[in-house]
Design a protein around this motif. Structure first.
Motif, short mmCIF file in Angstrom:
data_model
loop_
_atom_site.label_atom_id
_atom_site.label_comp_id
_atom_site.label_asym_id
_atom_site.label_seq_id
_atom_site.Cartn_x
_atom_site.Cartn_y
_atom_site.Cartn_z
N ALA A 155 2.40 -0.83 -6.99
CA ALA A 155 2.64 -1.48 -5.69
C ALA A 155 2.19 -0.56 -4.56
CB ALA A 155 4.11 -1.85 -5.54
N ARG A 156 2.43 0.74 -4.68
CA ARG A 156 2.04 1.71 -3.66
C ARG A 156 0.53 1.73 -3.45
NH1 ARG A 156 0.46 3.87 0.12
NH2 ARG A 156 0.56 6.04 0.63
N LYS A 157 -0.22 1.54 -4.53
CA LYS A 157 -1.69 1.53 -4.42
C LYS A 157 -2.19 0.44 -3.49
CE LYS A 157 -3.25 3.59 -8.72
NZ LYS A 157 -4.01 3.35 -9.95
N LEU A 158 -1.43 -0.64 -3.36
CA LEU A 158 -1.84 -1.73 -2.47
C LEU A 158 -1.85 -1.29 -1.01
CD1 LEU A 158 0.06 -4.68 -4.14
CD2 LEU A 158 -2.41 -4.29 -4.15
N GLU A 159 -1.10 -0.25 -0.69
CA GLU A 159 -1.05 0.27 0.67
C GLU A 159 -1.83 1.58 0.82
OE1 GLU A 159 2.92 0.48 2.19
OE2 GLU A 159 3.29 -1.64 1.77
N ASP A 160 -2.65 1.88 -0.17
CA ASP A 160 -3.47 3.09 -0.15
C ASP A 160 -4.87 2.73 0.34
OD1 ASP A 160 -5.04 5.33 -0.62
OD2 ASP A 160 -4.36 5.60 -2.68
N PRO A 161 -5.27 3.21 1.53
CA PRO A 161 -6.58 2.84 2.07
C PRO A 161 -7.77 3.41 1.29
CG PRO A 161 -5.52 4.45 3.47
CD PRO A 161 -4.52 4.07 2.43
N LYS A 162 -7.52 4.25 0.30
CA LYS A 162 -8.60 4.77 -0.54
C LYS A 162 -8.76 3.96 -1.83
CE LYS A 162 -6.77 9.06 0.12
NZ LYS A 162 -5.83 8.61 1.07
N HIS A 163 -7.84 3.03 -2.05
CA HIS A 163 -7.83 2.22 -3.28
C HIS A 163 -8.51 0.87 -3.02
CE1 HIS A 163 -6.37 0.32 -6.92
NE2 HIS A 163 -5.81 -0.63 -6.20
#
Length: 138
Positions: free
Chosen positions: A107-115
């Motif tokens: 879920a955190r990856k969804l808010e990662d601008p590098k992902h």
């Protein structure tokens, strides 16, 4: 919700343009031509929003109708991360993970601008947040 921030483009005496964002005064760039300045503005905006997302800082919403400004969009990864963060609002990442039936790191990856999230991931996250995914091309 569309993510576009107003920026002023000031012609310089020796040629080129100086660009500064109305809502992010610490974000600025330049370019030899208007096209280059617009491209660099999108890059600078993406970098600053990405930095703020990574740091968990509050991000001022874009001002609507800024006189004399051009509206600049960040890159797609940064837009996706920003939109998920905004839609989540005061819900925790744990709540989002449970709604998606996934792990907290996923879920955190969804808010990662590098992902680079997939469209399916974005669509599922939008639905879990009571939203609808809408795409557009310019």
């Amino acid at each position: 919700m569309e993510i576009r921030y107003p920026a002023t483009f000031e012609p310089q005496d020796g040629g080129g343009f100086f660009v500064q964002f109305v809502d992010l005064p610490d974000t600025f760039t330049e370019g030899a031509t208007l096209e280059e300045a617009q491209f660099n503005a999108s890059e600078a905006l993406s970098a600053m929003l990405g930095f703020k997302l990574d740091a968990g800082e509050a991000i001022a919403p874009p001002t609507a109708g800024a006189a004399g400004a051009q509206y600049i969009a960040p890159d797609a990864k940064t837009q996706a991360a920003y939109l998920i963060r905004q839609a989540r609002a005061d819900r925790s990442l744990s709540e989002l993970a449970r709604a998606l039936e996934t792990s907290w790191p996923a879920a955190r990856k969804l808010e990662d601008p590098k992902h680079w999230p997939s469209l399916r991931q974005l669509e599922r996250a939008a639905a879990a947040l009571g939203k609808r995914l809408v795409l557009s091309l310019e």
